[in-house]
Motif scaffolding. Sequence first.
Motif, mmCIF file in Angstrom:
data_model
loop_
_atom_site.group_PDB
_atom_site.id
_atom_site.type_symbol
_atom_site.label_atom_id
_atom_site.label_comp_id
_atom_site.label_asym_id
_atom_site.label_seq_id
_atom_site.Cartn_x
_atom_site.Cartn_y
_atom_site.Cartn_z
ATOM 1 N N SER A 1 7.361 2.946 5.738
ATOM 2 C CA SER A 1 7.574 4.102 4.877
ATOM 3 C C SER A 1 8.279 3.598 3.621
ATOM 4 O O SER A 1 9.350 2.998 3.700
ATOM 5 C CB SER A 1 8.444 5.148 5.573
ATOM 6 N N VAL A 2 7.642 3.814 2.474
ATOM 7 C CA VAL A 2 8.180 3.334 1.204
ATOM 8 C C VAL A 2 8.657 4.533 0.394
ATOM 9 O O VAL A 2 7.871 5.426 0.062
ATOM 10 C CB VAL A 2 7.121 2.545 0.416
ATOM 11 N N TYR B 1 0.815 -1.207 0.000
ATOM 12 C CA TYR B 1 0.000 0.000 0.000
ATOM 13 C C TYR B 1 0.853 1.264 0.000
ATOM 14 O O TYR B 1 0.481 2.274 -0.613
ATOM 15 C CB TYR B 1 -0.964 -0.018 1.191
ATOM 16 N N GLY B 2 2.006 1.229 0.659
ATOM 17 C CA GLY B 2 2.902 2.374 0.612
ATOM 18 C C GLY B 2 3.435 2.620 -0.787
ATOM 19 O O GLY B 2 3.534 3.764 -1.245
ATOM 20 N N LEU B 3 3.777 1.538 -1.503
ATOM 21 C CA LEU B 3 4.280 1.673 -2.867
ATOM 22 C C LEU B 3 3.181 2.193 -3.795
ATOM 23 O O LEU B 3 3.430 3.036 -4.663
ATOM 24 C CB LEU B 3 4.816 0.329 -3.359
ATOM 25 N N MET B 4 1.953 1.686 -3.610
ATOM 26 C CA MET B 4 0.841 2.185 -4.424
ATOM 27 C C MET B 4 0.668 3.690 -4.239
ATOM 28 O O MET B 4 0.430 4.430 -5.193
ATOM 29 C CB MET B 4 -0.455 1.467 -4.041
ATOM 30 N N GLU B 5 0.814 4.156 -3.009
ATOM 31 C CA GLU B 5 0.639 5.583 -2.749
ATOM 32 C C GLU B 5 1.745 6.396 -3.406
ATOM 33 O O GLU B 5 1.484 7.470 -3.973
ATOM 34 C CB GLU B 5 0.601 5.835 -1.246
ATOM 35 N N ALA B 6 2.975 5.927 -3.331
ATOM 36 C CA ALA B 6 4.083 6.658 -3.952
ATOM 37 C C ALA B 6 3.892 6.748 -5.470
ATOM 38 O O ALA B 6 4.127 7.803 -6.080
ATOM 39 C CB ALA B 6 5.408 5.975 -3.617
ATOM 40 N N LEU C 1 3.616 -7.920 -4.863
ATOM 41 C CA LEU C 1 4.593 -6.924 -4.459
ATOM 42 C C LEU C 1 5.883 -7.072 -5.247
ATOM 43 O O LEU C 1 6.473 -6.079 -5.704
ATOM 44 C CB LEU C 1 4.857 -7.041 -2.957
ATOM 45 N N ARG C 2 6.325 -8.303 -5.421
ATOM 46 C CA ARG C 2 7.563 -8.542 -6.153
ATOM 47 C C ARG C 2 7.456 -8.056 -7.598
ATOM 48 O O ARG C 2 8.388 -7.440 -8.142
ATOM 49 C CB ARG C 2 7.875 -10.041 -6.126
ATOM 50 N N ARG C 3 6.295 -8.290 -8.222
ATOM 51 C CA ARG C 3 6.094 -7.835 -9.596
ATOM 52 C C ARG C 3 6.108 -6.307 -9.677
ATOM 53 O O ARG C 3 6.644 -5.735 -10.627
ATOM 54 C CB ARG C 3 4.773 -8.381 -10.131
ATOM 55 N N CYS C 4 5.518 -5.663 -8.688
ATOM 56 C CA CYS C 4 5.508 -4.194 -8.670
ATOM 57 C C CYS C 4 6.917 -3.645 -8.489
ATOM 58 O O CYS C 4 7.327 -2.692 -9.174
ATOM 59 C CB CYS C 4 4.594 -3.690 -7.557
#
Length: 522
Positions: A471-472, A261-266, A438-441
Motif C-alpha cells: 500500500s503506497v 505500481y502502487g505509486l503510479m496509481e496514486a 522507483l528512486r527517481r519517481c
Amino acid sequence: MPFLTDALAALLAARAEGGPRVRDGLPVVHLLDLETLRVSGFPLLTDAECPRCEHRVEDSAEAARIELASRPKRAVDDFRLRPVAEYGLSLPAFVNPVAGMLGPSVVPDLVSASTSSTVGCFTMRSGDYLRECFWGGHTAGYRASTEVGLLEGLERFAGMRARGKRTTVVAALDELGEQALDPRVCGLYTEEFHRVAGVRPFSPSTPIPWVWGWSLRDERPLLVPEILAYYHAPGGLTHRFVQESSNGCASGGSLEEAIYYGLMEAVERDAFLIAWYGQLALPELDGRSSSRPQTRAMVDRLEMYGYRARFFDTRITFPVPVVTAVAERLDGGPGRLCFGAGASLDPEAALWAGLCEIATDAVNLRSRTAREERRLRAMAEDFDRVRVLHDHPLVYGLPEMAQYADFLLKRQDGPGPAPVGGLVDGSIAPSEDLRTDLRRCVDAVAAAGFDVVVVDQTMPEQRASGLHTASVLVPGLLPIDFGWQRQRALTMPRLRTAPREAGLRPHDLRADQLNPAPHPFP
C-alpha cells in the motif's frame, strides 16, 4: 441414511488406499454431492488468520524497514520482472466452491465484445455485514485474464485487512507525535457528512489502531492509521472515520515492483481528480499514433462499436506520464461516456492501461444504462444518490451528463491531437533497473513536497509464490472516494492550488470554478 454412510465409508477407504491427497503441493479436501454421489477434490490453503495454523508476525518498526534492491528489467519499457504466467498460481487452490480464498468460481464475460474479460468474487466480513469484493482481468485472452485476475484478487484480499501481521499499536495521535502520519493530511470528510451518516469523526485525542510503514523519502519507520492502509480493517463502519479504497495498492514479483505500481496509481488518481474537479482543458493525444499495433487495433475496434477513443495528457505536478482515456459514443445516445486512466514511465503503457478500462466497460454501458435508467436519472437530478463505486461511471451513461465533461471533450481551436510519443518530453526516462526508476519517481514526488509511505501488505500465501503487495500512500495527494458525500478531494488545499502551481491556471481555483458533478472514475 444408509447410502450416505456407505458413500462416506467408500470415500474414506479410497483415501486410505492411496487416493489423491495432494494437488499442486497442497492437501486435498473432498466434496461429496449427496444428489449425484459425485466426488470432487480441491486443494486446501491454510488461512493466515487461523488460530491453529496462522503465520502472522508481530507488526513492528524494525520489520517495516525497506531497503530497495537492484532489480534489472527484462526491457527498458517493461516494469514487470517476470511474466504473470510464471508465478504458477494454482487456480483450483484459490478458486473453488469448498474453501476458495477468492470465491467459488471465475467466469468469462462472454458479453464483452472488446476484451476477453474474466470476473470472480469473494466475500469478507466487515463489522456486521459481508463485503462483496469483485476481481478480474481484462486482456485479449481468457487464460491471461484469469491469471491477471488472480493477482488482482490476491492483492485485494491482502489489502482489505492485515493478514501477514498482527496490529500491535493502539494509541491517540497526540500520544505518538512525529512518529505517526497525521490522517488529516490525507483528507477527511466534512462535518455535515459525519452528522448525517453517524460515522465518528477523527480526533487526535482518540486512540485508534496503527500499523508500521516506511517513509521512502525520510528513510524511517512511520506509524499509519490502520484504516488508511487496510481499507476494511476490523471495527465496522461506524468506527471508520474514512472509507479508503484499494487506491495505491499493487502487487508485483518484488516489493520494488509492487511499490512502483502502487505509486503510479496514486499519481494517476490524483491527476485525474485535479483535472476533473478543476475542469482543466488537457492536451489531446492521438491514439492512432501509438507504436503498439494492439493499441491501434483496439481503437479501431471501439469505433466499430460506435465509440471514439480519446486520450488526454494529464501530467499535472510530476514528470510521470498520466493519460486519461474517454470512450465517447459517436451518436450521443445512451452509454454516452466511459472514462479510464493510466500512469507509467512508458507513455505507451499509460495509454494502454486507460484504453483497456474503457474498451472493457464502454461496449456494455449502453445496456446497463438502459437497464438502470430510472435509478441513474434520479442520480443525475440529485448527486447525493451517487453513493457507491459503480454509481460514478454508470451515471455518465446518460446523455445529459456529458455537459459536465465539456471542458475536456469540446474541441479547442489550435493544433490537433499530439503524438503519444511526445509524452517522453519532460518526463522521467525509464532505466534498465526498476530500483533506479522507483528512486527517481520518489525523488520527484519529494521535490514537490510530498512523502512516499509504504506499508507492506504481503500475505504468507503470496510470499510462497514470490508475490508481494504494498500500500503506497502519498499524504497530501487527492484520494479517490466513491459517494458524492464522501469526496475528500473537494475539501483539500491541493485541488485549488495544484493547477496554478503547474502553470495551468493563473490563480488558485475558487469554489465556483470547481466541477459541480461527481467524478466518473470507475
